[in-house]
Scaffold this active site. Structure first.
Site, mmCIF file in Angstrom:
data_model
loop_
_atom_site.group_PDB
_atom_site.id
_atom_site.type_symbol
_atom_site.label_atom_id
_atom_site.label_comp_id
_atom_site.label_asym_id
_atom_site.label_seq_id
_atom_site.Cartn_x
_atom_site.Cartn_y
_atom_site.Cartn_z
ATOM 1 N N ASP A 1 -3.719 4.531 10.310
ATOM 2 C CA ASP A 1 -2.416 4.036 9.843
ATOM 3 C C ASP A 1 -1.255 4.701 10.590
ATOM 4 O O ASP A 1 -0.220 5.004 10.001
ATOM 5 C CB ASP A 1 -2.280 4.249 8.326
ATOM 6 C CG ASP A 1 -3.339 3.498 7.554
ATOM 7 O OD1 ASP A 1 -3.660 2.362 7.945
ATOM 8 O OD2 ASP A 1 -3.868 4.038 6.571
ATOM 9 N N SER B 1 3.789 -1.025 3.622
ATOM 10 C CA SER B 1 4.094 -1.090 5.056
ATOM 11 C C SER B 1 3.220 -2.124 5.748
ATOM 12 O O SER B 1 2.112 -2.420 5.296
ATOM 13 C CB SER B 1 3.814 0.258 5.738
ATOM 14 O OG SER B 1 4.432 1.328 5.065
ATOM 15 N N HIS C 1 -0.518 -1.803 4.405
ATOM 16 C CA HIS C 1 -0.887 -0.519 3.797
ATOM 17 C C HIS C 1 -0.046 -0.294 2.543
ATOM 18 O O HIS C 1 1.171 -0.490 2.570
ATOM 19 C CB HIS C 1 -0.659 0.617 4.796
ATOM 20 C CG HIS C 1 -1.101 1.943 4.277
ATOM 21 N ND1 HIS C 1 -2.429 2.273 4.133
ATOM 22 C CD2 HIS C 1 -0.397 3.013 3.831
ATOM 23 C CE1 HIS C 1 -2.529 3.493 3.635
ATOM 24 N NE2 HIS C 1 -1.313 3.961 3.440
ATOM 25 N N ASN D 1 -1.882 -4.430 10.328
ATOM 26 C CA ASN D 1 -2.529 -3.958 9.100
ATOM 27 C C ASN D 1 -1.483 -3.799 8.001
ATOM 28 O O ASN D 1 -0.341 -3.416 8.281
ATOM 29 C CB ASN D 1 -3.171 -2.593 9.385
ATOM 30 C CG ASN D 1 -3.981 -2.061 8.223
ATOM 31 O OD1 ASN D 1 -4.517 -2.824 7.423
ATOM 32 N ND2 ASN D 1 -4.062 -0.750 8.110
#
Ligand code: GRF
Length: 197
Positions: A144, A135, A108, A106
């Protein structure tokens, strides 16, 4: 060649950057499918690059498990080596994480573990910090909270609002994402060995 599925909710600028990188024959990964939880405008990038896409409309948190099962069924058809959440604004059901982690990453728009969650940019501004960041992480069952694969600082400038700050973070996010996908593809980054900082 690493095969990648990308999941989006919005404009798909990170997706587009990955599609552009992957159109270089020397890049060691290919996007094979794009999925979304709505008719996201970013799906147009997939169409432009001739990449198939699917939409699984989000029907509310009460339907989260069913939505996840449908996502799992699509991923089972395409069998990508890696799934990239690129602006997918949904918490994945545990069954999806269990099936795909750590091959599930993912991006972020904050310097994790600072400012997790859906409003990373807004929260950094509200906190009055002078630096935030971007990130790329492995997805786990938290918000997260998974192992950090790459992160970089971005300065908050006087007068920044959520849009101006996000606009400066996104290019960093894109660069980190492309580099992480490349490093995974060439075996420089071992997702199974990634651990939380
Ligand atoms: C990115 O900053 C992502 O991290 C955040 O939403 C943004 C998505 O942008 N969750 P885009 O759809 O790639 O343009």
């Amino acid at each position: 060649m690493l095969t990648v599925a990308v999941l989006i909710s919005g404009a798909g600028s990170n997706l587009r950057a990955l599609l552009e990188a992957a159109s270089d024959p020397a890049f060691p990964a290919r996007v094979i499918v794009v999925g979304a939880d709505r008719e996201a405008s970013g799906l147009a990038h997939a169409e432009e690059f001739g990449i198939p896409s699917f939409v699984i409309p989000w029907a509310g948190a009460a339907q989260r498990e069913a939505w996840g099962d449908e996502l799992l069924a699509h991923l089972e058809v395409w069998k990508p080596d890696l799934v990239v959440l690129s602006g997918l604004m949904r918490l994945l059901p545990p069954a999806v994480v269990a099936a795909w982690a750590p091959r599930l990453i993912n991006t972020h728009p904050a310097y994790l573990p600072e400012f997790p969650g859906a409003h990373g940019v807004r929260d950094a501004l509200a906190a009055g910090v002078s630096q935030t960041g971007a990130s790329v992480i492995v997805v786990d069952d938290g918000v997260d909270s998974g192992p950090i694969l790459a992160r970089e600082r971005v300065s908050v400038l006087p007068g920044d609002d959520e849009n101006t700050l996000h606009d400066r973070i996104k290019p960093v996010e894109r660069r980190l994402l492309i580099d992480v996908v490349r490093r995974i593809a060439v075996g420089e980054l071992d997702l199974a060995a990634a651990s939380t900082i």
